[in-house]
Scaffold this active site. Sequence first.
Site, PDB file in Angstrom:
ATOM      1  N   GLY A  65       0.850  -1.186   0.000  1.00 29.90           N
ATOM      2  CA  GLY A  65       0.000   0.000   0.000  1.00 29.90           C
ATOM      3  C   GLY A  65       0.883   1.233   0.000  1.00 29.90           C
ATOM      4  O   GLY A  65       0.803   2.083   0.883  1.00 29.90           O
ATOM      5  N   LEU A  67      -2.970  -0.828  -4.807  1.00 30.38           N
ATOM      6  CA  LEU A  67      -4.152  -1.358  -5.475  1.00 30.38           C
ATOM      7  C   LEU A  67      -4.811  -0.346  -6.409  1.00 30.38           C
ATOM      8  O   LEU A  67      -5.408  -0.702  -7.409  1.00 30.38           O
ATOM      9  CB  LEU A  67      -5.141  -1.841  -4.410  1.00 30.38           C
ATOM     10  CG  LEU A  67      -6.430  -2.505  -4.842  1.00 30.38           C
ATOM     11  CD1 LEU A  67      -6.183  -3.640  -5.807  1.00 30.38           C
ATOM     12  CD2 LEU A  67      -7.168  -3.040  -3.629  1.00 30.38           C
ATOM     13  N   ASP A  71      -5.465   1.464   5.449  1.00 32.86           N
ATOM     14  CA  ASP A  71      -6.880   1.761   5.589  1.00 32.86           C
ATOM     15  C   ASP A  71      -7.378   1.247   6.949  1.00 32.86           C
ATOM     16  O   ASP A  71      -7.174   0.085   7.261  1.00 32.86           O
ATOM     17  CB  ASP A  71      -7.609   1.029   4.459  1.00 32.86           C
ATOM     18  CG  ASP A  71      -8.728   1.846   3.907  1.00 32.86           C
ATOM     19  OD1 ASP A  71      -9.182   2.748   4.626  1.00 32.86           O
ATOM     20  OD2 ASP A  71      -9.135   1.580   2.764  1.00 32.86           O
TER      21      ASP A  71
END
Lengths: 439, 259
Positions: free
Chosen positions: B80, B104, B159
């Site tokens: 990420g 992503l 996240d």
Amino acid sequence: MEDDDSTIASEANNKESMEVEVAPALISVHPAQDSVAVAVGSELRVFNLREGCPVTLGADSNEACHHKESIRAIRYGAKGKLFVSAGDDKVVKIWATDSWRCIYSVPTEKKVSAVAISDNGQFVCYADKFGVVWVVELDELNENQTPVQKKGSPLLAHYCSIITSLEFSPDGQFIVTADRDFKIRVSMFPKKPIDGAHEIQSYCLGHTEFVSSLAFIYNQEFPQGYLVSGSGDSTVRLWDFTSGLLLHTCEVGSEVGEQQTNGTENNHFAVTDLCATPDGSSIFVAVQGLPGILVLSANLSTKTLSVKKLVSITEEDFIPTSLSTSLTSDFLWMVMGVSNLTTRDSSSLARVRVITNLNKSKEEKEEDDKIKILEDKQVPCGEKALEKLQGSLCIDKDVFSAASEAVKTSMRNLLIKKQYSTEKREFRKRGRNDKKGKR
Amino acid sequence: MQLDEKPQSGDESNPYLSKSTRLPRKRFYRARAHSNPLSDSHFPVPISPHHVNHSLHYPHFFPNSNSDSDSRKIEFADIGCGFGGLLISLATLFPNTLMIGMELRDKVTEYVKERILALRISNPTQYQNVSVVRTNSMKYIPNYFQKSQLSKMFFLFPDPHFKEKNHRRRVISPFLLDEYAYVIKDGGIIYTITDVEELGEWMKSCLENHPLFEGLSDEELEADPVVKLLSCATEEGQKVERNGGQTFRAVYRRIVPTV
């Protein structure tokens, strides 16, 4: 443009409503061929081959014994004392095969897609559709009349991927899981499974579609054995599972495709199930759209697989959905069938066929055609067994094609990733909630 | 807002590159803040670690597309990686270590790609060891790395996924740690940091309870130059610092448990 969109949308809707989810029939044979079990939809049918009589599950035939929705996995323990069944109704049932009473029932959070029993019968593992494998430790066989409730504890997980197959290695040291994301994971089976299996031994990567089935082949010379896997990419692969090394790839699609020149559409021949002989010399492969069975021979010293022969069962379009052999006898049991056939009066279909003379590793040159498909009367316990397992003896011929079509569609929906064209994807994005009001 | 044409790098008149620094300008790479890690992926994924094309990522170290001229392997993975701030700092700190960012969101990946290319052009001897790939690292880590290949893994400002229902989408979870332990070598280090206290607690407890990881001591943390980068190198970290926010970090070492 608007018209286009609405046709795309309605097409999608129509398709979805037409395709009812069906479950393929499953078969499993007792390791000593004492009994044989067939699961069709929510129904579990067992026939006692030793005594030649059908088995009534749960001595008092109380309702609680039965599964309420489609069964997705059945299996005997290695010693044959235990039997496990599980599926969409989110209960794993563990049966004692001497009395055929359900001795444990394990409620699960999600639908179950695969089960396994450790060789010593101490642990039962089951995998759910969210990719988590759970383990239950069994106590000594309980003698109560009512099933004891157990709770599973999480063992390992594939990240949100349906687990299609679950197997213990021959020495019990590893547990192997295969998923629809092309992966096979080999994990150390820990001494205290309740704490989880954290050590991954290897990944066997090479398949380019979902992995549908796993089997181990081993003999006295190679007691640790090798792993064999079948996949939607129409290959069967041989692995050194301790290192994850791909040893050999056997394309079954080309083999089957040649036989099936009438092969419709742009078919790829997904492997639906595979099963090895106890001596590890032969592997039987069920292939989608193939009436019959493909026999591969495995050479453990050269670490190769080769196609031995194709056994066609064309007279009734028999496309097996599940296969099973026992450890001691010379029969391969096959079932073709499906639950919830909507287009027919008969709600489900199960047809059982058996072939024999499997172990012909020696002097096979002259007598290559020894593998024999048995007539209904020649099956162990004959038509009596078939009547129990199939539900009836006579089966309408055109049910077969409907059944194979239904199995194919449901397998595709479940395991193959949907491919959208760019336009379709844009269209789907437009319906997204997070963008509404911003245009 | 409509930005469908791919920005061209190296083009003099390319409006997506800044005129003064020739670096890509972030405002042309706007992306949504989140992406669903559970959905089916449409991007290509290498079948196995052997299929990872090193010459595409590190042309300087792997000039030929199919030669194993260099036995070097990727050692750092930034999971990420976002806009790539940490990678850019690490690239010069460890000039001979191959490292990769995994992200992503495709536009963000595109930005990092352009950023690295631009940096390679303006600093010809540097940034050859860093690259980025668009992938779902929660699903495909074993497709990229072999067993015990990595020496460092980074999870910076992931996240938070507050809802309990969505905890399984968190990138640090007990099950995913098994996979990370598989690709990290003995003694390799996993770095995590967040500005969300709840997530910080969660990541720490996941690592603490995992038998294959142990925490670093305060002295070790002090001595590790990478630890300092965690809070200041990334765009997200700088944002937190600007706003005077708190950060919560967990740094753990991969161990082989003694039985």
